[in-house]
Design an enzyme around this catalytic site. Structure first.
Site, mmCIF file in Angstrom:
data_model
loop_
_atom_site.group_PDB
_atom_site.id
_atom_site.type_symbol
_atom_site.label_atom_id
_atom_site.label_comp_id
_atom_site.label_asym_id
_atom_site.label_seq_id
_atom_site.Cartn_x
_atom_site.Cartn_y
_atom_site.Cartn_z
ATOM 1 N N GLY A 94 0.734 -1.164 -0.085
ATOM 2 C CA GLY A 94 0.079 -0.009 0.025
ATOM 3 C C GLY A 94 0.842 1.313 0.117
ATOM 4 N N SER A 95 0.259 2.377 0.722
ATOM 5 C CA SER A 95 0.889 3.639 0.622
ATOM 6 C C SER A 95 2.222 3.731 1.524
ATOM 7 C CB SER A 95 -0.139 4.635 0.744
ATOM 8 O OG SER A 95 -0.867 4.730 -0.413
ATOM 9 N N ILE A 96 2.519 2.783 2.066
ATOM 10 C CA ILE A 96 3.749 2.931 3.169
ATOM 11 C C ILE A 96 4.931 3.322 2.547
ATOM 12 C CG2 ILE A 96 4.288 0.514 3.446
ATOM 13 C CD1 ILE A 96 4.166 2.911 6.406
ATOM 14 N N TYR A 130 -4.889 13.034 -4.319
ATOM 15 C CA TYR A 130 -4.007 11.966 -3.976
ATOM 16 C C TYR A 130 -3.427 11.175 -5.331
ATOM 17 C CZ TYR A 130 -2.468 7.850 -1.491
ATOM 18 O OH TYR A 130 -1.604 6.962 -0.796
#
Length: 168
Positions: A64-66, A157
């Site tokens: 994901g976005s980590i 985003y």
């Protein structure tokens, strides 16, 4: 820090990871840290509560976005070292950076990328595999994506901006 000191410091991490899993905050967790040639890992719990598989060094998680946090940290370290200027156009860092909107291509800065204000289409996903050239291929393929907003005008985003930031 020598490898033995590194191992001793890493040894403090697994007990906290195990506590988090035991308390039910998350079903599973895995952590890996590399120091030189020394790699330490720790894993606890299950990958998924509906289809539980034990978490181990081989378990795959959707990250994901980590990764955006890691990219931003790396970029800011380069800023601190004087190697990247947040206000400088990306085109000056990556000569082959190309977008369908040539005006936007010349104006987008590293700051725009990190703050989701580049105006590029954000949901752009292509699979170029796991090779060392995958990110380069991804950024080059972005020459066809549309510019949704002018750079710096609207926060939206933007996954694609982080491909470019990571490449820079």
């Amino acid at each position: 820090m020598n490898p033995e000191s590194f191992r001793k410091r890493f040894a403090e991490i697994p007990s906290e990871m195990e506590r988090i899993v035991a308390e039910g905050e998350i079903p599973g967790i895995s952590c890996g840290v590399r120091f030189g040639d020394t790699v330490e890992t720790a894993s606890f719990g299950v990958t998924n509560t509906n289809h539980p598989l034990n978490v181990n060094d081989e378990a795959f998680f959707q990250i994901g976005s980590i990764t955006k946090t890691f990219v931003a940290l790396a970029v800011m370290r380069l800023v601190d070292a004087g190697r990247i200027d947040l206000e400088r156009p990306v085109k000056e860092l990556l000569e082959d950076f190309a977008l369908s909107d040539k005006g936007a291509e010349e104006k987008i800065t590293v700051k725009h990328l990190l703050t989701h204000t580049s105006g590029m289409k954000g949901d752009y996903f292509k699979d170029f595999g796991y090779g060392k050239d995958a990110l380069e291929k991804m950024v080059k393929s972005m020459s066809a994506i549309p510019q949704i907003n002018p750079p710096g005008k609207i926060l939206s985003y933007c996954n694609s901006g982080f491909y470019v930031a990571g490449r820079a």
